[in-house]
Write a protein that holds these residues in place. Structure first.
Motif, PDB file in Angstrom:
ATOM      1  N   VAL A 141       8.387  -2.020   9.813  1.00 35.52           N
ATOM      2  CA  VAL A 141       8.098  -3.106   9.526  1.00 35.52           C
ATOM      3  C   VAL A 141       9.191  -3.643   8.519  1.00 35.52           C
ATOM      4  O   VAL A 141       9.291  -3.112   7.721  1.00 35.52           O
ATOM      5  N   GLN A 142       9.961  -4.647   8.740  1.00 34.14           N
ATOM      6  CA  GLN A 142      11.190  -4.795   7.985  1.00 34.14           C
ATOM      7  C   GLN A 142      10.648  -6.264   6.906  1.00 34.14           C
ATOM      8  O   GLN A 142      11.184  -6.222   5.658  1.00 34.14           O
ATOM      9  N   ARG A 143       9.764  -6.981   7.069  1.00 33.96           N
ATOM     10  CA  ARG A 143       8.906  -7.872   6.263  1.00 33.96           C
ATOM     11  C   ARG A 143       7.657  -7.725   6.601  1.00 33.96           C
ATOM     12  O   ARG A 143       6.927  -7.840   7.644  1.00 33.96           O
ATOM     13  N   PHE A 144       6.866  -7.874   5.324  1.00 34.91           N
ATOM     14  CA  PHE A 144       5.214  -7.846   5.318  1.00 34.91           C
ATOM     15  C   PHE A 144       5.221  -8.920   4.160  1.00 34.91           C
ATOM     16  O   PHE A 144       4.945  -8.467   2.882  1.00 34.91           O
ATOM     17  N   GLU A 145       5.180 -10.153   4.379  1.00 33.79           N
ATOM     18  CA  GLU A 145       5.058 -11.252   3.257  1.00 33.79           C
ATOM     19  C   GLU A 145       3.719 -11.857   3.514  1.00 33.79           C
ATOM     20  O   GLU A 145       3.173 -12.178   4.496  1.00 33.79           O
ATOM     21  N   SER A 146       3.088 -12.224   2.288  1.00 36.77           N
ATOM     22  CA  SER A 146       1.669 -12.546   1.686  1.00 36.77           C
ATOM     23  C   SER A 146       1.986 -14.026   1.199  1.00 36.77           C
ATOM     24  O   SER A 146       2.325 -13.697  -0.142  1.00 36.77           O
ATOM     25  N   TRP A 147       1.784 -14.962   1.512  1.00 35.91           N
ATOM     26  CA  TRP A 147       1.966 -16.227   0.924  1.00 35.91           C
ATOM     27  C   TRP A 147       0.634 -17.132   0.994  1.00 35.91           C
ATOM     28  O   TRP A 147       0.058 -17.661   1.805  1.00 35.91           O
ATOM     29  N   PRO A 148      -0.008 -16.877  -0.203  1.00 37.92           N
ATOM     30  CA  PRO A 148      -1.524 -17.433  -0.112  1.00 37.92           C
ATOM     31  C   PRO A 148      -1.633 -18.809  -0.006  1.00 37.92           C
ATOM     32  O   PRO A 148      -0.678 -19.540  -0.375  1.00 37.92           O
ATOM     33  N   GLY A 149      -2.606 -19.187   0.730  1.00 45.38           N
ATOM     34  CA  GLY A 149      -2.751 -20.512   1.239  1.00 45.38           C
ATOM     35  C   GLY A 149      -1.768 -21.068   2.141  1.00 45.38           C
ATOM     36  O   GLY A 149      -1.882 -22.432   2.403  1.00 45.38           O
ATOM     37  N   SER A 150      -0.732 -20.220   2.440  1.00 41.01           N
ATOM     38  CA  SER A 150       0.261 -20.844   3.370  1.00 41.01           C
ATOM     39  C   SER A 150       0.182 -20.001   4.798  1.00 41.01           C
ATOM     40  O   SER A 150      -0.250 -20.331   5.824  1.00 41.01           O
ATOM     41  N   HIS A 151       0.820 -18.667   4.716  1.00 39.23           N
ATOM     42  CA  HIS A 151       1.122 -17.976   5.830  1.00 39.23           C
ATOM     43  C   HIS A 151       1.052 -16.504   5.644  1.00 39.23           C
ATOM     44  O   HIS A 151       1.486 -16.169   4.435  1.00 39.23           O
ATOM     45  N   ALA A 152       0.938 -15.491   6.695  1.00 35.44           N
ATOM     46  CA  ALA A 152       1.013 -14.284   6.529  1.00 35.44           C
ATOM     47  C   ALA A 152       2.182 -13.844   7.487  1.00 35.44           C
ATOM     48  O   ALA A 152       2.054 -14.399   8.948  1.00 35.44           O
ATOM     49  N   LEU A 153       3.341 -13.085   7.243  1.00 38.09           N
ATOM     50  CA  LEU A 153       4.394 -12.885   8.298  1.00 38.09           C
ATOM     51  C   LEU A 153       4.496 -11.292   8.269  1.00 38.09           C
ATOM     52  O   LEU A 153       4.640 -10.727   7.180  1.00 38.09           O
ATOM     53  N   ILE A 154       4.669 -10.757   9.528  1.00 35.87           N
ATOM     54  CA  ILE A 154       5.215  -9.603   9.785  1.00 35.87           C
ATOM     55  C   ILE A 154       6.474  -9.639  10.867  1.00 35.87           C
ATOM     56  O   ILE A 154       6.342 -10.162  11.910  1.00 35.87           O
ATOM     57  N   ASP A 155       7.441  -8.949  10.387  1.00 35.57           N
ATOM     58  CA  ASP A 155       8.697  -9.103  11.091  1.00 35.57           C
ATOM     59  C   ASP A 155       8.961  -7.374  11.171  1.00 35.57           C
ATOM     60  O   ASP A 155       9.119  -6.716  10.397  1.00 35.57           O
ATOM     61  N   ALA A 156       8.786  -6.982  12.310  1.00 32.13           N
ATOM     62  CA  ALA A 156       8.815  -5.546  12.646  1.00 32.13           C
ATOM     63  C   ALA A 156       9.972  -5.240  14.039  1.00 32.13           C
ATOM     64  O   ALA A 156       9.972  -6.094  14.764  1.00 32.13           O
ATOM     65  N   VAL A 179      -2.404 -19.364   7.086  1.00 36.66           N
ATOM     66  CA  VAL A 179      -3.909 -18.897   6.426  1.00 36.66           C
ATOM     67  C   VAL A 179      -4.262 -20.030   5.575  1.00 36.66           C
ATOM     68  O   VAL A 179      -3.583 -21.029   5.047  1.00 36.66           O
ATOM     69  N   GLY A 180      -5.618 -20.100   5.479  1.00 35.64           N
ATOM     70  CA  GLY A 180      -6.223 -20.928   4.290  1.00 35.64           C
ATOM     71  C   GLY A 180      -6.139 -20.232   3.085  1.00 35.64           C
ATOM     72  O   GLY A 180      -5.598 -19.304   2.464  1.00 35.64           O
ATOM     73  N   ASP A 181      -6.797 -20.885   2.058  1.00 29.82           N
ATOM     74  CA  ASP A 181      -7.004 -20.517   0.521  1.00 29.82           C
ATOM     75  C   ASP A 181      -7.733 -19.172   0.398  1.00 29.82           C
ATOM     76  O   ASP A 181      -8.881 -19.169   1.500  1.00 29.82           O
ATOM     77  N   GLY A 182      -7.786 -18.380  -0.395  1.00 27.40           N
ATOM     78  CA  GLY A 182      -8.422 -16.974  -0.479  1.00 27.40           C
ATOM     79  C   GLY A 182      -7.616 -15.838  -0.050  1.00 27.40           C
ATOM     80  O   GLY A 182      -7.092 -15.962   0.796  1.00 27.40           O
ATOM     81  N   TYR A 183      -8.032 -14.909  -0.709  1.00 28.85           N
ATOM     82  CA  TYR A 183      -7.262 -13.417  -0.364  1.00 28.85           C
ATOM     83  C   TYR A 183      -8.202 -12.929   1.046  1.00 28.85           C
ATOM     84  O   TYR A 183      -7.328 -12.412   1.890  1.00 28.85           O
ATOM     85  N   GLU A 184      -9.291 -13.346   1.287  1.00 25.78           N
ATOM     86  CA  GLU A 184      -9.958 -12.832   2.799  1.00 25.78           C
ATOM     87  C   GLU A 184      -9.200 -13.577   3.784  1.00 25.78           C
ATOM     88  O   GLU A 184      -8.777 -13.171   4.832  1.00 25.78           O
ATOM     89  N   GLN A 185      -8.743 -14.717   3.446  1.00 22.18           N
ATOM     90  CA  GLN A 185      -7.962 -15.656   4.660  1.00 22.18           C
ATOM     91  C   GLN A 185      -6.719 -15.097   4.920  1.00 22.18           C
ATOM     92  O   GLN A 185      -6.105 -14.920   6.037  1.00 22.18           O
ATOM     93  N   LEU A 186      -6.132 -14.562   3.706  1.00 18.92           N
ATOM     94  CA  LEU A 186      -4.697 -13.872   3.786  1.00 18.92           C
ATOM     95  C   LEU A 186      -4.795 -12.528   4.642  1.00 18.92           C
ATOM     96  O   LEU A 186      -4.099 -12.394   5.471  1.00 18.92           O
TER      97      LEU A 186
END
Length: 243
Positions: A141-156, A179-186
């Motif tokens: 996994v080269q990128r594992f990005e968490s953008w709250p309220g926006s998107h989750a990205l995995i680049d592998a 993703v929506g708001d909240g960490y569970e959504q992330l």
């Protein structure tokens, strides 16, 4: 009844000591109460492995997989959530945590998904029969990005290698889940991203299983050597186009 017949001047130090002790006890009690009121809020723990999805047991699978530990970027290889504030700034959240390190979370989720999709079992670190094809899966996994309220990205970047023929396929998947708001959504966004990654890898395993055996190399004299050259198998069109 006993009376203290000493002069008042002699009794004064004892009274002062008692008052000092009482004051110290009160101060300690107040400090303890203040510390209790300032205690940190409890941490919340999340996992990529929902407990209600179990791969069915397979008695004699046609092939086996061997999923190696997943490599993760060092900046997110922590129990604490590391979330993006901007392209160049991240926040580390002490109260929002992974149940285990992110690399372990991703590996367990991938292992369960692949086993379910391919009707097989993950034999990494376990003995296995020599007469059953084994496909070794490696994921970086080269990128594992968490953008709250926006998107989750995995680049592998991932590869599948046949241990029998040494044929290998190496591909890249970039998965971006809104993703929506909240960490569970992330967390749910990352779970969907891992599912998409496992879909791509499963397609790679099926494609590699249909490839022919490696071809024998020849020496300068024209005779076939004993070693067989591994064949690089191209990524399936759906995978090569990105997930």
């Amino acid at each position: 009844m006993t009376f203290d017949r000493r002069p008042a001047a002699a009794r004064a130090p004892r009274r002062a000591a008692r008052r000092a002790g009482a004051a110290l006890f009160t101060a300690c009690a107040l400090a303890a109460a203040a510390l209790a009121g300032c205690a940190s809020p409890p941490s919340r723990f999340y996992t990529l492995n929902p407990g209600d999805t179990t791969a069915p047991a397979v008695a004699n699978p046609p092939w086996l997989i061997e999923l190696a530990p997943v490599d993760m970027p060092s900046q997110v290889a922590k129990n604490q959530f590391v979330v993006q504030r901007s392209a160049t700034q991240v926040d580390m959240l002490e109260q929002e945590r992974w149940a285990s390190l992110p690399g372990d979370e991703v590996r367990r989720a991938l292992s369960g998904d692949l086993a379910q999709q391919l009707g097989t079992i993950d034999v990494y670190g376990s003995p296995h029969p020599e007469n059953v094809p084994v496909y070794r899966v490696s994921v970086n996994v080269q990128r594992f990005e968490s953008w709250p309220g926006s998107h989750a990205l995995i680049d592998a970047v991932w590869s599948v290698r046949s241990l029998r023929t040494q044929n290998v396929m190496t591909c890249r998947s970039v998965v971006n889940e809104r993703v929506g708001d909240g960490y569970e959504q992330l967390v749910d966004g990352h779970r969907r991203a891992v599912q998409a990654l496992s879909d791509a890898i499963a397609t790679g395993v099926r494609t590699l299983s249909q490839a022919g055996p490696a071809v024998a190399t020849t020496t300068a004299a024209g005779s076939a050597s004993r070693a067989k050259a591994p064949v690089g198998i191209p990524c399936p069109a759906a995978v090569a186009a990105g997930s």
